[in-house]
Design a protein around this motif. Structure first.
Motif, PDB file in Angstrom:
ATOM      1  N   ALA A   1      46.060  27.305  17.845  1.00  0.00           N
ATOM      2  CA  ALA A   1      45.229  27.166  19.029  1.00  0.00           C
ATOM      3  C   ALA A   1      43.868  27.817  18.811  1.00  0.00           C
ATOM      4  CB  ALA A   1      45.921  27.812  20.224  1.00  0.00           C
ATOM      5  N   GLU A   2      42.863  27.341  19.542  1.00  0.00           N
ATOM      6  CA  GLU A   2      41.526  27.944  19.454  1.00  0.00           C
ATOM      7  C   GLU A   2      41.353  29.088  20.452  1.00  0.00           C
ATOM      8  OE1 GLU A   2      38.609  24.569  19.410  1.00  0.00           O
ATOM      9  OE2 GLU A   2      38.397  25.399  17.390  1.00  0.00           O
ATOM     10  N   HIS A   3      41.760  28.877  21.708  1.00  0.00           N
ATOM     11  CA  HIS A   3      41.674  29.972  22.680  1.00  0.00           C
ATOM     12  C   HIS A   3      42.791  30.976  22.410  1.00  0.00           C
ATOM     13  CE1 HIS A   3      39.216  27.016  24.950  1.00  0.00           C
ATOM     14  NE2 HIS A   3      38.573  28.108  25.305  1.00  0.00           N
TER      15      HIS A   3
ATOM     16  N   ALA B   1      46.191  21.475  22.664  1.00  0.00           N
ATOM     17  CA  ALA B   1      45.646  20.119  22.831  1.00  0.00           C
ATOM     18  C   ALA B   1      44.393  20.202  23.682  1.00  0.00           C
ATOM     19  CB  ALA B   1      46.681  19.228  23.513  1.00  0.00           C
ATOM     20  N   HIS B   2      43.396  19.380  23.351  1.00  0.00           N
ATOM     21  CA  HIS B   2      42.163  19.304  24.128  1.00  0.00           C
ATOM     22  C   HIS B   2      42.015  17.892  24.692  1.00  0.00           C
ATOM     23  CE1 HIS B   2      40.227  22.950  21.916  1.00  0.00           C
ATOM     24  NE2 HIS B   2      41.006  23.314  22.920  1.00  0.00           N
ATOM     25  N   LEU B   3      41.954  17.815  26.002  1.00  0.00           N
ATOM     26  CA  LEU B   3      41.760  16.541  26.700  1.00  0.00           C
ATOM     27  C   LEU B   3      40.333  16.541  27.237  1.00  0.00           C
ATOM     28  CD1 LEU B   3      44.897  17.396  26.870  1.00  0.00           C
ATOM     29  CD2 LEU B   3      45.059  15.657  28.639  1.00  0.00           C
TER      30      LEU B   3
ATOM     31  N   ILE C   1      41.467  12.659  23.133  1.00  0.00           N
ATOM     32  CA  ILE C   1      42.404  13.784  22.965  1.00  0.00           C
ATOM     33  C   ILE C   1      42.442  14.117  21.476  1.00  0.00           C
ATOM     34  CG2 ILE C   1      44.831  14.501  23.070  1.00  0.00           C
ATOM     35  CD1 ILE C   1      45.188  12.734  25.516  1.00  0.00           C
ATOM     36  N   HIS C   2      42.389  15.408  21.189  1.00  0.00           N
ATOM     37  CA  HIS C   2      42.683  15.867  19.829  1.00  0.00           C
ATOM     38  C   HIS C   2      43.459  17.170  19.936  1.00  0.00           C
ATOM     39  CE1 HIS C   2      38.735  17.732  20.722  1.00  0.00           C
ATOM     40  NE2 HIS C   2      39.354  18.795  20.249  1.00  0.00           N
ATOM     41  N   VAL C   3      44.009  17.594  18.821  1.00  0.00           N
ATOM     42  CA  VAL C   3      44.886  18.762  18.861  1.00  0.00           C
ATOM     43  C   VAL C   3      44.499  19.741  17.753  1.00  0.00           C
ATOM     44  CG1 VAL C   3      46.774  17.499  19.942  1.00  0.00           C
ATOM     45  CG2 VAL C   3      46.638  17.527  17.459  1.00  0.00           C
ATOM     46  N   HIS C   4      44.734  21.015  18.021  1.00  0.00           N
ATOM     47  CA  HIS C   4      44.401  22.081  17.078  1.00  0.00           C
ATOM     48  C   HIS C   4      45.653  22.894  16.748  1.00  0.00           C
ATOM     49  CE1 HIS C   4      39.918  22.005  17.730  1.00  0.00           C
ATOM     50  NE2 HIS C   4      40.284  21.488  18.884  1.00  0.00           N
ATOM     51  N   ALA C   5      45.870  23.189  15.494  1.00  0.00           N
ATOM     52  CA  ALA C   5      46.949  24.091  15.081  1.00  0.00           C
ATOM     53  C   ALA C   5      46.374  25.045  14.028  1.00  0.00           C
ATOM     54  CB  ALA C   5      48.131  23.315  14.492  1.00  0.00           C
TER      55      ALA C   5
ATOM     56  N   LEU D   1      31.416  22.977  23.363  1.00  0.00           N
ATOM     57  CA  LEU D   1      32.267  22.325  22.375  1.00  0.00           C
ATOM     58  C   LEU D   1      32.567  23.340  21.279  1.00  0.00           C
ATOM     59  CD1 LEU D   1      30.478  18.857  22.033  1.00  0.00           C
ATOM     60  CD2 LEU D   1      32.578  19.380  23.302  1.00  0.00           C
ATOM     61  N   THR D   2      33.732  23.219  20.651  1.00  0.00           N
ATOM     62  CA  THR D   2      34.073  24.167  19.586  1.00  0.00           C
ATOM     63  C   THR D   2      33.767  23.572  18.207  1.00  0.00           C
ATOM     64  OG1 THR D   2      36.368  23.445  19.413  1.00  0.00           O
ATOM     65  CG2 THR D   2      35.884  25.176  21.026  1.00  0.00           C
ATOM     66  N   GLY D   3      33.138  22.396  18.203  1.00  0.00           N
ATOM     67  CA  GLY D   3      32.661  21.779  16.960  1.00  0.00           C
ATOM     68  C   GLY D   3      31.240  21.276  17.197  1.00  0.00           C
TER      69      GLY D   3
HETATM   70 ZN   LIG Z   1      39.051  20.777  20.401  1.00  0.00          ZN
END
Ligand SMILES: [Zn+2]
Length: 227
Positions: A79-81, A97-99, A73-77, A175-177
């Motif tokens: 959001a990406e979407h 959050a991405h699970l 799990i990681h989180v983005h601030a 993946l977004t990375g």
């Molecule tokens: Zn992510």
């Protein structure tokens, strides 16, 4: 070297343009019910899978009857979407959050993946989500003393919304990375996870702060499970 094709993520999702594709009740099921052990690695909480993955029900979700195990799990601030957003920027949800899940046996998540995206906002919790405090505290500890090597536990269900677990968007993406591999089935939850303001602030502090730019939809469809 990443090979970037035509099915990249994140994307902009417009609810009115997504195609209603009804699914059977239980198409998407979350089986995790308890805190699971893992370690902090960079911005990620990486779960330590049990030896017998075939029987690891607590670690799993199922999508159309197929089992996937949670890996990190990681989180983005922010959001990406982007959801129902008609400008180029500044309308991102504050947090996502991405699970990340992969097949039993694919511990490194090198193959196909299911990533569940959950938007999270501050508010009044309807159930206590202690793992969100813990997630932030583990990240802080790692940054402070280089620790975080000892196994800890995080409850993945604390990252889910309290309602609407059968309401989601889905599409095929990447993946977004790095390495941007186009092997991700995205399930973006419609309902928003609500956490107390203090937890939210702590989480934001340890999130990935770089959201990847929105990618073209190209010849893909976004499906929604709800009208
Ligand atoms: Zn992510």
């Amino acid at each position: 070297m990443a090979i970037i094709g035509t099915q990249q993520s994140p994307i902009k999702i417009i609810t009115g343009e997504a195609i209603f594709a009804p699914v059977d009740p239980g198409f998407l099921r979350f089986h995790y019910t308890r805190p699971l052990p893992g370690k902090v690695d960079g911005h990620n909480f990486v779960f330590d899978p049990p030896a017998d993955e075939q029987n690891a029900a607590d670690w799993s979700i199922s999508v159309d009857g197929v089992k996937w195990l949670i890996r990190q799990i990681h989180v983005h601030a922010p959001a990406e979407h982007l959801i129902d957003c008609h400008c180029a920027k500044d309308c991102a949800k504050p947090f996502e959050a991405h699970l990340v899940h992969s097949s039993p046996g694919d511990v490194q998540a090198k193959g196909t993946k299911v990533v569940v995206g959950v938007f999270i906002e501050p508010g009044t919790e309807t159930r206590e989500k202690r793992s969100l405090d813990k997630f932030a505290a583990l990240m802080a500890k790692r940054a402070g003393d280089g620790g975080g090597k000892k196994p800890k536990e995080i409850a993945p269900q604390d990252f889910l919304p309290d309602s609407g677990l059968d309401q989601f968007f889905r599409y095929q993406g990447s993946l977004t990375g790095e390495p941007y591999s186009e092997d991700v089935s995205w399930m973006v939850m419609k309902d928003i996870g609500i956490v107390e303001q203090a937890k939210f602030d702590a989480l934001v502090q340890w999130a990935k702060h770089k959201a990847r730019i929105i990618q073209p939809l190209n010849r893909r469809f976004v499906l929604k499970s709800f009208r």
